[in-house]
Structure formats: C-alpha cells, structure tokens
Write a protein that holds these residues in place. Sequence first.
Motif, PDB file in Angstrom:
ATOM      1  N   ARG A 160       0.835  -1.205   0.000  1.00 19.91           N
ATOM      2  CA  ARG A 160       0.000   0.000   0.000  1.00 19.91           C
ATOM      3  C   ARG A 160       0.870   1.255   0.000  1.00 19.91           C
ATOM      4  N   HIS A 161       1.910   1.254   0.812  1.00 17.50           N
ATOM      5  CA  HIS A 161       2.786   2.420   0.904  1.00 17.50           C
ATOM      6  C   HIS A 161       3.456   2.721  -0.439  1.00 17.50           C
ATOM      7  N   LEU A 162       3.956   1.695  -1.088  1.00 19.59           N
ATOM      8  CA  LEU A 162       4.661   1.902  -2.355  1.00 19.59           C
ATOM      9  C   LEU A 162       3.729   2.423  -3.451  1.00 19.59           C
ATOM     10  N   LYS A 163       2.441   2.118  -3.332  1.00 14.82           N
ATOM     11  CA  LYS A 163       1.476   2.608  -4.318  1.00 14.82           C
ATOM     12  C   LYS A 163       1.141   4.082  -4.125  1.00 14.82           C
ATOM     13  N   VAL A 164       1.150   4.532  -2.874  1.00 13.09           N
ATOM     14  CA  VAL A 164       0.739   5.916  -2.606  1.00 13.09           C
ATOM     15  C   VAL A 164       1.911   6.877  -2.453  1.00 13.09           C
ATOM     16  N   ALA A 165       3.087   6.358  -2.082  1.00  9.30           N
ATOM     17  CA  ALA A 165       4.251   7.232  -1.898  1.00  9.30           C
ATOM     18  C   ALA A 165       4.751   7.734  -3.248  1.00  9.30           C
ATOM     19  N   LYS A 166       5.107   9.003  -3.298  1.00 12.84           N
ATOM     20  CA  LYS A 166       5.609   9.601  -4.531  1.00 12.84           C
ATOM     21  C   LYS A 166       7.066  10.001  -4.365  1.00 12.84           C
ATOM     22  N   ASP A 167       7.884   9.588  -5.335  1.00 13.14           N
ATOM     23  CA  ASP A 167       9.285  10.002  -5.309  1.00 13.14           C
ATOM     24  C   ASP A 167       9.382  11.504  -5.524  1.00 13.14           C
ATOM     25  N   THR A 198      14.420   3.864   5.483  1.00 13.61           N
ATOM     26  CA  THR A 198      15.704   4.553   5.640  1.00 13.61           C
ATOM     27  C   THR A 198      16.013   5.406   4.417  1.00 13.61           C
ATOM     28  N   ALA A 199      15.753   4.873   3.236  1.00 14.56           N
ATOM     29  CA  ALA A 199      16.014   5.626   2.012  1.00 14.56           C
ATOM     30  C   ALA A 199      15.154   6.878   1.935  1.00 14.56           C
ATOM     31  N   GLU A 200      13.888   6.750   2.307  1.00 10.58           N
ATOM     32  CA  GLU A 200      12.995   7.917   2.266  1.00 10.58           C
ATOM     33  C   GLU A 200      13.404   8.949   3.309  1.00 10.58           C
ATOM     34  N   GLU A 201      13.745   8.492   4.503  1.00 12.20           N
ATOM     35  CA  GLU A 201      14.162   9.417   5.554  1.00 12.20           C
ATOM     36  C   GLU A 201      15.458  10.140   5.184  1.00 12.20           C
TER      37      GLU A 201
END
Length: 324
Positions: A33-40, A115-118
């Motif tokens: 779910r997170h990977l679908k809604v998170a935007k780079d 970690t990558a997003e943070e």
Amino acid sequence: MTLTSPHLGSSAGWTDARLLYALEEVVEKELDRHLKVAKDWMPHEYVPWSDGRNFPGFFEDGEAWDPAQSKVTDIGKIALVVNLLTEDNLPSYHHEIASLFGRDGAWGTWVHRWTAEEGRHGIVMRDYLLASRAVDPDKLEQFRMSHMSEGFESDNRHSMLHSVAYVSFQELATRISHRNTGHQSGDPVCDRMLARIALDENLHMIFYRNLLKAALEIAPDLAMQAVRDVVVDFRMPGHGIPGFERAAAQMAIGEVYNLRIHHDDVLAPVIRHLRILELDGLGPDGLRAQEELGLFMNGLDTEAAKFDEKLAARKARMAARATG
C-alpha cells in the motif's frame, strides 16, 4: 494472519520472534500500500540554489556567514536545527530498527525503504540551510559532530511492540514539528520544503499505526501495555541534541511543539483512531494499562491547559509592551 494466539487476552507465549512472524503478512500488505501511494521527489528541487555563495576557507571570494543574511525567523532557526540534527542520526535509527525488525522478507524491505525515504529529509534540510544561509554553518557542523558522536539508543529497544507503538506516535510528532516549523519560519521556500517532508512522515505514521492496530488485535494485552508505557514516557529522538531542553522550551513558546500540540495533535489522534481506550477483550494486565493510559491522558490535558494559560498571559504581556 500467519499466526494467532489461542487466547487473545493473554500475554503468554508471545515473544518478539513470534510477533514478527505473526505480523509479517500485515507488513507485506502495508508495504504494498505504501509503495502505491508514496511519490518520489527530488530534494534538489526544493533548495534555493541561486541564493547560495561560497563560504570562506578554501575559496578566496568566500563570504562569512552573518545572521542578517537569513530570511528565517529566530524560532524557525532553532526548530530547523533541532529537526535537522534529529534527522542526522538516521544511521543509528536504521541500526535500531534493523536489529529489531530484521533485514529479511517484508520487514527488511520496509526497513531499507524507510531509511532511504528518511535520508532525503536530512539532505534537503541541510542543503536549504546552507544555500539560504539560514544558520551558522560552522556551529551546525559542530552540533552534528557532537550529536552523532554520542550515537542513539532508543528507550524502546528492548521490545518490538514498544518500538512499533513508539514510532506510531513519533512519526506523527515529527510530521507536526516539521509542518509547524515551516509555518513559523517566515520563508515560503522553507515552508514548502518542510511540507514535502511532512507528507513522508505522515505516510510512515500510517504504516506503523496500521501495524499497531494489527498488534492490538493479536496480542491486545501486550500491545496495550506497550502503548501505555510509550505514551507515559514519550521522548522525541532528538532529546540528546546539545542544548535540547532550552531549544524545546523555545519551540514550545513559539508554538512549534508543546504540551497542547503533543496531546491534541499527536497522542489523541492515534489513540482515537485505533479506539485504544474503548478496546475490549483485555485481560487484567491490559485493562490496568488501558485505565492508566486514560488517566495519564486526562492529566496531560490538564497540564496542557495550564501551559495554554501561561502562553496566553505571555502573549498578552508582549502585546501590551508593543503598544505601550
């Protein structure tokens, strides 16, 4: 779910290993779910590079930093430094959650993705501060070295459930702190940058909050006790920053983060969303923890009301001086 307890109200039989295994499917679902809604997003697109110029040192044309060069308000500077130094300890945070949650399967995938997003947050905040000359760059680096050299140990490293409960509240607290810092910064560029960071923090909160919900379903007594312990003893991860107590007091007065915000905008929304104080099917330990949590929240609300009165009185005094 993969594993269920034969007695939902009982604490018997649950270990961190069994809980990790039981929650693996929930983590996988929440990760998808997170990977679908998170935007780079690109950190460099939020930095005012055209405002930047050389600092003295290796560059002969370097211009020394001066407080007058900054557009940011005094409270904005304080909060930005605290927020950035908190983000700087990401290596320690990664070590903590990787040790607790593991590096394999859905848990491991989430640990690395988080970690990558943070990592973006520290990158964009430091670039903004240096390009805009918002704060003294030498002191900022000295603070970073001091803070990171101390490392970080979570108050909840002893328990996977305590850690899940903690980050459910802490991610929201970080979101609120970033968002309010942007509002109080006096710089629309800073506000826009911190709003982007806050979006990430909100998604991280939702991930952990949903995980906590599942934990309350399969191990309600233990999860309730974890929530009680975390809420009562809550500390932000940046509490080890040099001068943190003074900075926290200034941020409280500046309405970036204070008791009222902590109660109304961080603790209460998560507790209300998960219906933690209405949860039934608890054993004696869970019921005791639930009752103690309710009493603590009532007491915190009372303390927040006292703070509100003091803050209002302070504002009135300042307004009187300004017009007198």
